[in-house]
Scaffold this active site. Structure first.
Site, short mmCIF file in Angstrom:
data_model
loop_
_atom_site.label_atom_id
_atom_site.label_comp_id
_atom_site.label_asym_id
_atom_site.label_seq_id
_atom_site.Cartn_x
_atom_site.Cartn_y
_atom_site.Cartn_z
N CYS A 178 0.81 -1.23 0.00
CA CYS A 178 0.00 0.00 0.00
C CYS A 178 0.84 1.27 0.00
O CYS A 178 0.32 2.36 -0.21
CB CYS A 178 -0.97 -0.01 1.16
N ASN A 184 -10.06 -0.11 0.16
CA ASN A 184 -8.60 -0.07 0.11
C ASN A 184 -8.12 -0.68 -1.20
O ASN A 184 -8.23 -1.89 -1.40
CB ASN A 184 -8.05 -0.86 1.31
N HIS A 234 -3.01 7.26 2.54
CA HIS A 234 -3.48 5.99 2.00
C HIS A 234 -4.93 5.77 2.43
O HIS A 234 -5.28 5.95 3.60
CB HIS A 234 -2.58 4.87 2.52
O1 UT7 Z 1 -3.13 -0.86 4.10
C1 UT7 Z 1 -3.39 -1.22 5.41
C2 UT7 Z 1 -4.59 -2.11 5.35
N1 UT7 Z 1 -5.20 -2.48 6.55
C3 UT7 Z 1 -5.95 -1.67 7.35
O2 UT7 Z 1 -6.05 -0.49 7.22
C4 UT7 Z 1 -6.70 -2.35 8.45
C5 UT7 Z 1 -6.47 -1.73 9.79
N2 UT7 Z 1 -7.34 -2.36 10.75
C6 UT7 Z 1 -8.67 -2.05 10.83
O3 UT7 Z 1 -9.13 -1.19 10.09
C7 UT7 Z 1 -9.50 -2.75 11.83
O4 UT7 Z 1 -8.68 -3.54 12.67
C8 UT7 Z 1 -10.58 -3.64 11.17
C9 UT7 Z 1 -11.61 -2.76 10.51
C10 UT7 Z 1 -9.95 -4.57 10.15
C11 UT7 Z 1 -11.28 -4.50 12.23
O5 UT7 Z 1 -11.81 -3.67 13.25
P1 UT7 Z 1 -11.58 -4.09 14.76
O6 UT7 Z 1 -12.29 -3.08 15.58
O7 UT7 Z 1 -10.11 -4.26 14.96
O8 UT7 Z 1 -12.38 -5.47 14.83
P2 UT7 Z 1 -11.86 -6.90 15.30
O9 UT7 Z 1 -11.01 -7.52 14.27
O10 UT7 Z 1 -11.34 -6.80 16.69
O11 UT7 Z 1 -13.24 -7.67 15.35
C12 UT7 Z 1 -14.30 -7.23 16.21
C13 UT7 Z 1 -15.51 -8.10 15.94
C14 UT7 Z 1 -15.20 -9.60 15.99
O12 UT7 Z 1 -16.33 -10.22 16.57
P3 UT7 Z 1 -16.33 -10.70 18.10
O13 UT7 Z 1 -15.18 -11.63 18.22
O14 UT7 Z 1 -16.13 -9.44 18.90
O15 UT7 Z 1 -17.67 -11.31 18.28
C15 UT7 Z 1 -15.11 -9.97 14.55
O16 UT7 Z 1 -15.44 -11.32 14.31
O17 UT7 Z 1 -16.01 -7.83 14.63
C16 UT7 Z 1 -16.17 -9.06 13.94
N3 UT7 Z 1 -15.97 -8.82 12.51
C17 UT7 Z 1 -16.97 -8.49 11.69
N4 UT7 Z 1 -18.29 -8.34 11.87
C18 UT7 Z 1 -19.04 -8.00 10.83
C19 UT7 Z 1 -14.81 -8.83 11.82
N5 UT7 Z 1 -15.05 -8.52 10.54
C20 UT7 Z 1 -16.38 -8.31 10.42
C21 UT7 Z 1 -17.22 -7.96 9.36
N6 UT7 Z 1 -18.54 -7.80 9.60
N7 UT7 Z 1 -16.75 -7.74 8.10
#
Ligand code: UT7
Length: 319
Positions: free
Chosen positions: A113, A276, A246
């Site tokens: 990225c 992204n 980005h």
């Molecule tokens: O170029 C760099 C590219 N990457 C990025 O920019 C990503 C940076 N990271 C992020 O933006 C965030 O970490 C995410 C948006 C990817 C995830 O957000 P988060 O607040 O860190 O969520 P998490 O991974 O801790 O997941 C929280 C909950 C989980 O459920 P439980 O275990 O709390 O019940 C996940 O299973 O959200 C759930 N979850 C979803 N729910 C609905 C994960 N993905 C999804 C989804 N839809 N797509």
């Protein structure tokens, strides 16, 4: 002698695919979850058989047209991509063939990225050295090909697209300062840990990410590198007219703007429209803001990339 952007262009394939469309396609998610956590509302997915060089071609034609030059006038082509058409030849050479350019230096850059910021910095060094005069710098990706559609933590975040700029030698500024960094100790938090060997895929061919680790890393380094670049140019962060980070996540973008002391009114945000798109995200946002009239000649623009590697970097330029 400076290196100055004289043309910009971008391209998104097909129709937008909304968050609700993903739900209809069977992804276990919701518009509310995706929009709240990331700011993404839609992404574009390349039609079957369309490759990064196809998307790059469309964006390049638009950038060349704005610059008012023919592809034959380009003497350097750099394509930033992590989703090349082939293992080899490079996507830059394939783009060169499609453009009908012969003889220019052409190669790919792999910095995920941060790829476009890396490629633009490299092109600037070539031009300022005097060896090259007119560069085509492209970020092009088909990330949809490396997504695991059963992994809702990643598949909702990414999309396909391309952006391009023409960079020319000029006595007026120009790129003012650049800063590029990487730290391979963090290679595991965002990767596609697979390869092709003996006719088989070895390892895992899908994008894997530790989202929270990436989030924290990105917020820290984007603020640091913006300040580093401003210091190098002798421009205070508040002297930047437009910040183009980005386009991965609105919360990362907002945190970066806050740490630079910039109001969100001075930040270009397009992540809602295309998710992204990795190396394509910065030139896509730049092109959008140039064509809608927000970015004007003479303004100071800060471009920032961060991504797998881990890599990060910034380019401060006068448009
Ligand atoms: O170029 C760099 C590219 N990457 C990025 O920019 C990503 C940076 N990271 C992020 O933006 C965030 O970490 C995410 C948006 C990817 C995830 O957000 P988060 O607040 O860190 O969520 P998490 O991974 O801790 O997941 C929280 C909950 C989980 O459920 P439980 O275990 O709390 O019940 C996940 O299973 O959200 C759930 N979850 C979803 N729910 C609905 C994960 N993905 C999804 C989804 N839809 N797509």
């Amino acid at each position: 002698m400076f290196a100055r952007i004289t043309g910009v262009g971008s391209y998104l394939p097909g129709q937008p695919v909304s968050n609700d469309d993903l739900v209809l396609r069977g992804v276990d998610t919701s518009d509310e979850w995706i929009a709240t956590r990331t700011g993404i509302r839609a992404r574009h997915l390349a039609e079957s058989g369309r490759t990064s060089s196809d998307l790059a071609l469309e964006a390049s034609r638009r950038a060349l047209s704005m610059a008012g030059i023919d592809a034959s006038g380009i003497d350097l082509i750099i394509v930033a991509t992590s989703t090349p058409d082939f293992i080899f030849p490079s996507t830059a050479c394939l783009l060169q063939g499609k453009l009908g350019n012969r003889g220019a230096t052409a190669f790919d850059v792999q910095a995920v990225c941060s790829g476009f910021v890396y490629a633009l910095t490299i092109a600037e060094k070539f031009i300022r050295s005097g060896s090259h005069h007119r560069a085509l710098v492209v970020g092009a990706e088909v990330f949809s090909r490396i997504l695991d559609w059963r992994d809702r933590g990643t598949c909702v975040l990414f999309g396909d697209g391309a952006g391009a700029v023409v960079l020319e030698a000029d006595e007026r500024p120009g790129i003012l300062a650049t800063a590029l960094h990487a730290d391979g100790a963090h290679h595991g938090i965002l990767s596609v840990p697979g390869n092709v060997c003996g006719g088989q895929v070895t390892g895992d061919p899908f994008l894997r990410m530790d989202g929270q680790a990436v989030f924290k890393f990105a917020v820290r380094v984007l603020a640091e590198v913006a300040h580093e670049c401003c210091d190098a140019a002798g421009v205070p962060p508040t002297g930047v007219d437009w910040l183009i980070p980005h386009q991965a996540n609105i919360r990362i973008i907002e945190a970066t703007a806050r740490k630079m002391g910039l109001e969100m009114e001075r930040v270009i945000v397009t992540v809602d429209r295309h998710g992204n798109t990795s190396a394509a995200s910065v030139p896509l946002a730049l092109d959008t803001a140039v064509r809608d009239g927000r970015i004007q000649r003479g303004q100071k623009i800060m471009l920032e990339g961060v991504g797998g590697g881990f890599t990060w970097g910034a380019v401060l330029l006068e448009f």
